[in-house]
Design a protein around this motif. Structure first.
Motif, PDB file in Angstrom:
ATOM      1  N   GLY A  35     -19.882  71.898 117.683  1.00  0.00           N
ATOM      2  CA  GLY A  35     -19.937  71.407 116.293  1.00  0.00           C
ATOM      3  C   GLY A  35     -18.554  71.299 115.670  1.00  0.00           C
ATOM      4  O   GLY A  35     -17.747  72.221 115.773  1.00  0.00           O
ATOM      5  N   LEU A  36     -18.272  70.161 115.015  1.00  0.00           N
ATOM      6  CA  LEU A  36     -17.034  70.017 114.235  1.00  0.00           C
ATOM      7  C   LEU A  36     -17.417  70.112 112.759  1.00  0.00           C
ATOM      8  O   LEU A  36     -18.295  69.383 112.290  1.00  0.00           O
ATOM      9  CB  LEU A  36     -16.363  68.658 114.512  1.00  0.00           C
ATOM     10  CG  LEU A  36     -15.106  68.381 113.674  1.00  0.00           C
ATOM     11  CD1 LEU A  36     -13.956  69.315 114.074  1.00  0.00           C
ATOM     12  CD2 LEU A  36     -14.653  66.921 113.811  1.00  0.00           C
ATOM     13  N   VAL A  37     -16.760  71.038 112.045  1.00  0.00           N
ATOM     14  CA  VAL A  37     -17.128  71.304 110.652  1.00  0.00           C
ATOM     15  C   VAL A  37     -16.216  70.518 109.706  1.00  0.00           C
ATOM     16  O   VAL A  37     -14.992  70.589 109.812  1.00  0.00           O
ATOM     17  CB  VAL A  37     -17.029  72.818 110.334  1.00  0.00           C
ATOM     18  CG1 VAL A  37     -17.534  73.093 108.917  1.00  0.00           C
ATOM     19  CG2 VAL A  37     -17.812  73.636 111.357  1.00  0.00           C
ATOM     20  N   LEU A  38     -16.816  69.785 108.766  1.00  0.00           N
ATOM     21  CA  LEU A  38     -16.052  68.986 107.792  1.00  0.00           C
ATOM     22  C   LEU A  38     -16.132  69.607 106.408  1.00  0.00           C
ATOM     23  O   LEU A  38     -17.166  70.167 106.034  1.00  0.00           O
ATOM     24  CB  LEU A  38     -16.627  67.570 107.687  1.00  0.00           C
ATOM     25  CG  LEU A  38     -16.893  66.771 108.954  1.00  0.00           C
ATOM     26  CD1 LEU A  38     -17.500  65.419 108.574  1.00  0.00           C
ATOM     27  CD2 LEU A  38     -15.599  66.582 109.745  1.00  0.00           C
ATOM     28  N   SER A  39     -15.058  69.419 105.629  1.00  0.00           N
ATOM     29  CA  SER A  39     -15.071  69.819 104.214  1.00  0.00           C
ATOM     30  C   SER A  39     -13.924  69.108 103.500  1.00  0.00           C
ATOM     31  O   SER A  39     -13.102  68.452 104.152  1.00  0.00           O
ATOM     32  CB  SER A  39     -14.896  71.338 104.065  1.00  0.00           C
ATOM     33  OG  SER A  39     -13.528  71.684 104.250  1.00  0.00           O
ATOM     34  N   THR A  40     -13.871  69.287 102.183  1.00  0.00           N
ATOM     35  CA  THR A  40     -12.689  68.859 101.438  1.00  0.00           C
ATOM     36  C   THR A  40     -11.637  69.971 101.590  1.00  0.00           C
ATOM     37  O   THR A  40     -11.964  71.071 102.059  1.00  0.00           O
ATOM     38  CB  THR A  40     -12.989  68.717  99.928  1.00  0.00           C
ATOM     39  OG1 THR A  40     -13.456  69.992  99.451  1.00  0.00           O
ATOM     40  CG2 THR A  40     -14.030  67.657  99.649  1.00  0.00           C
ATOM     41  N   ALA A  41     -10.410  69.688 101.128  1.00  0.00           N
ATOM     42  CA  ALA A  41      -9.368  70.725 101.182  1.00  0.00           C
ATOM     43  C   ALA A  41      -9.800  71.920 100.334  1.00  0.00           C
ATOM     44  O   ALA A  41      -9.612  73.075 100.722  1.00  0.00           O
ATOM     45  CB  ALA A  41      -8.055  70.149 100.667  1.00  0.00           C
ATOM     46  N   GLY A  42     -10.438  71.631  99.191  1.00  0.00           N
ATOM     47  CA  GLY A  42     -10.849  72.692  98.263  1.00  0.00           C
ATOM     48  C   GLY A  42     -11.907  73.614  98.840  1.00  0.00           C
ATOM     49  O   GLY A  42     -12.059  74.750  98.377  1.00  0.00           O
ATOM     50  N   GLN A  43     -12.669  73.147  99.815  1.00  0.00           N
ATOM     51  CA  GLN A  43     -13.755  73.979 100.366  1.00  0.00           C
ATOM     52  C   GLN A  43     -13.440  74.463 101.796  1.00  0.00           C
ATOM     53  O   GLN A  43     -14.362  74.727 102.574  1.00  0.00           O
ATOM     54  CB  GLN A  43     -15.076  73.204 100.314  1.00  0.00           C
ATOM     55  CG  GLN A  43     -15.631  73.108  98.879  1.00  0.00           C
ATOM     56  CD  GLN A  43     -16.958  72.379  98.813  1.00  0.00           C
ATOM     57  OE1 GLN A  43     -17.022  71.170  98.895  1.00  0.00           O
ATOM     58  NE2 GLN A  43     -18.024  73.125  98.667  1.00  0.00           N
ATOM     59  N   HIS A  44     -12.139  74.587 102.109  1.00  0.00           N
ATOM     60  CA  HIS A  44     -11.775  74.963 103.483  1.00  0.00           C
ATOM     61  C   HIS A  44     -12.298  76.347 103.863  1.00  0.00           C
ATOM     62  O   HIS A  44     -12.637  76.600 105.015  1.00  0.00           O
ATOM     63  CB  HIS A  44     -10.256  74.844 103.696  1.00  0.00           C
ATOM     64  CG  HIS A  44      -9.463  75.884 102.981  1.00  0.00           C
ATOM     65  ND1 HIS A  44      -9.061  77.041 103.588  1.00  0.00           N
ATOM     66  CD2 HIS A  44      -9.032  75.944 101.697  1.00  0.00           C
ATOM     67  CE1 HIS A  44      -8.389  77.777 102.705  1.00  0.00           C
ATOM     68  NE2 HIS A  44      -8.372  77.132 101.556  1.00  0.00           N
ATOM     69  N   LYS A  45     -12.421  77.236 102.852  1.00  0.00           N
ATOM     70  CA  LYS A  45     -12.901  78.593 103.169  1.00  0.00           C
ATOM     71  C   LYS A  45     -14.369  78.557 103.578  1.00  0.00           C
ATOM     72  O   LYS A  45     -14.783  79.241 104.510  1.00  0.00           O
ATOM     73  CB  LYS A  45     -12.728  79.519 101.955  1.00  0.00           C
ATOM     74  CG  LYS A  45     -11.314  80.005 101.814  1.00  0.00           C
ATOM     75  CD  LYS A  45     -11.209  81.079 100.753  1.00  0.00           C
ATOM     76  CE  LYS A  45      -9.747  81.378 100.484  1.00  0.00           C
ATOM     77  NZ  LYS A  45      -9.519  81.868  99.124  1.00  0.00           N
ATOM     78  N   ALA A  46     -15.144  77.723 102.868  1.00  0.00           N
ATOM     79  CA  ALA A  46     -16.572  77.588 103.209  1.00  0.00           C
ATOM     80  C   ALA A  46     -16.706  77.009 104.620  1.00  0.00           C
ATOM     81  O   ALA A  46     -17.564  77.439 105.405  1.00  0.00           O
ATOM     82  CB  ALA A  46     -17.268  76.696 102.182  1.00  0.00           C
ATOM     83  N   ALA A  47     -15.827  76.048 104.949  1.00  0.00           N
ATOM     84  CA  ALA A  47     -15.869  75.441 106.291  1.00  0.00           C
ATOM     85  C   ALA A  47     -15.539  76.485 107.362  1.00  0.00           C
ATOM     86  O   ALA A  47     -16.199  76.546 108.402  1.00  0.00           O
ATOM     87  CB  ALA A  47     -14.889  74.274 106.358  1.00  0.00           C
ATOM     88  N   SER A  48     -14.538  77.336 107.075  1.00  0.00           N
ATOM     89  CA  SER A  48     -14.182  78.382 108.046  1.00  0.00           C
ATOM     90  C   SER A  48     -15.346  79.339 108.247  1.00  0.00           C
ATOM     91  O   SER A  48     -15.599  79.804 109.363  1.00  0.00           O
ATOM     92  CB  SER A  48     -12.973  79.189 107.557  1.00  0.00           C
ATOM     93  OG  SER A  48     -11.868  78.363 107.486  1.00  0.00           O
ATOM     94  N   GLN A  49     -16.057  79.631 107.154  1.00  0.00           N
ATOM     95  CA  GLN A  49     -17.217  80.533 107.278  1.00  0.00           C
ATOM     96  C   GLN A  49     -18.265  79.929 108.226  1.00  0.00           C
ATOM     97  O   GLN A  49     -18.809  80.611 109.090  1.00  0.00           O
ATOM     98  CB  GLN A  49     -17.841  80.782 105.890  1.00  0.00           C
ATOM     99  CG  GLN A  49     -18.879  81.888 105.919  1.00  0.00           C
ATOM    100  CD  GLN A  49     -19.776  81.924 104.672  1.00  0.00           C
ATOM    101  OE1 GLN A  49     -19.575  81.160 103.718  1.00  0.00           O
ATOM    102  NE2 GLN A  49     -20.754  82.807 104.692  1.00  0.00           N
ATOM    103  N   VAL A  50     -18.511  78.616 108.057  1.00  0.00           N
ATOM    104  CA  VAL A  50     -19.482  77.944 108.935  1.00  0.00           C
ATOM    105  C   VAL A  50     -18.996  78.000 110.380  1.00  0.00           C
ATOM    106  O   VAL A  50     -19.752  78.312 111.303  1.00  0.00           O
ATOM    107  CB  VAL A  50     -19.699  76.477 108.498  1.00  0.00           C
ATOM    108  CG1 VAL A  50     -20.612  75.758 109.473  1.00  0.00           C
ATOM    109  CG2 VAL A  50     -20.251  76.403 107.082  1.00  0.00           C
TER     110      VAL A  50
END
Ligand code: NAD
Length: 351
Positions: A35-50
């Motif tokens: 899986g490749l996880v996408l997000s905006t720059a502002g939500q990078h922490k949420a993406a790292s959690q996923v």
């Protein structure tokens, strides 16, 4: 019962609190393991959690999603998809991030698991808008419909209150236009009423208590219901005007929907009296257009195009663009009346 045609869309929906923790199981269910996880720059922490939750099933994150899905960003993300040999796209965020996931799916046919954190509704539609050289074009294809949606109420608690209110108004707009759509059908209309009711109930509570779990749950349910309406039936003047104002004048998406909605509703009121009575009932008010205006104004949302960056001198061009290609609307499109609508919206006049 009037005759109707209804196309149900294939999609798996998981709704609840802390559902994010099911992400690895959902990837496995799709038979995927990269899986490749996408997000905006502002939500990078949420993406790292996923990505951490996926563990060995994550190939990393791409945090470059931005509004309006520019082709240049999609091309950057496609390079990462190729390099990492990703076999599934996972998007956590609002319509901007989900738009990027859809663009990748359009190019690669990879499946998508999306985790919406706003109320825009893109996750439930087979619609994609992309921008190239400043021009935004939209298309409808099942290739971009996400396979799995994970709604996790906990993730929406960090959505700032101003974005919460405008995003909720954006969702309500989908439901209202679905109720008077030329493709309206009883299933979608029922969902539309429930969506409006849930969001109108949630807005005042979230405004005062952004962490209220029941209200956040209502709002997210409303977002799913309204997004499903957007995905299922055709939209009219309201969406056309917002598309014009966003695409040609770079006005912000959810704020534009918030300002235009009461005026679009007032425009169509005389041609849709029965529908507007249903909308007013779902909002808990006596007049739909005024109720929508008050809902925004009383909860700190913008009510004029002027305050969200439009110039008065652009109104005539906006009317011209919005009236250029003919499209269905319950009340015929009349340039002079549309000019009046946009002038009222520009100055934030209560309908
Ligand atoms: P957005 O995705 O741009 O998000 C707005 C901002 O809020 C971003 O900075 C984001 O990082 C931040 N954010 C999102 N969720 C958050 C959270 N829970 N906590 C903290 N910050 C959070 O805004 P949007 O209104 O969701 O999406 C707008 C875009 O989606 C537009 O490009 C629009 O055209 C598109 N859209 C497409 C469809 C469709 O069916 N194709 C439907 C609706 C919207």
């Amino acid at each position: 019962m009037k005759p109707f045609v209804y196309n149900a869309l294939p999609s798996r929906v998981i709704f609840g609190s802390n559902t994010l923790y099911q992400i690895k199981d959902e990837l496995r269910l799709l038979g995927k393991n990269r899986g490749l996880v996408l997000s905006t720059a502002g939500q990078h922490k949420a993406a790292s959690q996923v990505s951490n939750l996926l563990g060995e099933f994550s190939v990393g994150c791409f945090n470059g999603a931005v509004m309006h899905t520019p082709i240049t960003v999609t091309n950057d993300a496609l390079k990462i998809v190729m390099e990492t040999k990703a076999d599934c796209i996972i998007a956590i965020g609002g319509g901007s991030t989900i738009g990027l996931a859809k663009a990748i799916a359009l190019n690669t046919n990879l499946p998508q698991i999306v985790i919406p954190t706003t109320y825009a509704g893109s996750e439930a539609t087979p619609i994609i808008g992309q921008t190239e050289n400043g021009v935004k074009t939209t298309q409808r294809t099942l290739k971009v419909l996400p396979e799995v949606i994970i709604y996790d109420v906990e993730l929406t608690k960090t959505l700032p209150v101003p974005i919460t209110i405008t995003s909720a108004m954006n969702a309500i707009a989908h439901a209202i236009e679905a109720l008077y759509s030329k493709d309206a059908n009883p299933f979608i209309s029922m969902l539309a009423e429930q969506g409006i009711e849930a969001l109108a109930r949630a807005i005042p509570i979230i405004y005062h208590s952004p962490l209220d779990s029941a209200a956040r749950s209502d709002a997210l349910f409303g977002a799913w219901a309204c997004g499903t309406c957007l995905g299922a039936v055709g939209m009219s003047i309201h969406h056309k005007l917002c598309h014009t104002l966003g695409g040609s004048f770079s006005l912000p998406h959810a704020e534009t929907h918030t300002v235009i909605l009461p005026h679009a509703v007032a425009y169509n009121e005389s041609a849709t009296t029965e529908v507007m009575a249903r909308v007013a009932k779902a909002l808990g008010v006596s007049n739909a257009a005024q109720g929508l205006y008050d809902l925004a104004a009383q909860h700190g949302a913008p009510t004029s195009l002027k305050e969200i960056g439009m110039n008065a001198s652009d109104i005539s061009l906006a009317v011209e663009i919005a009236c250029a290609s003919p499209y269905w609307n319950p009340r015929p499109i009349e340039a002079k009346a549309i000019h009046n609508l946009l002038s009222n919206a520009f100055y934030g006049k209560r309908p």
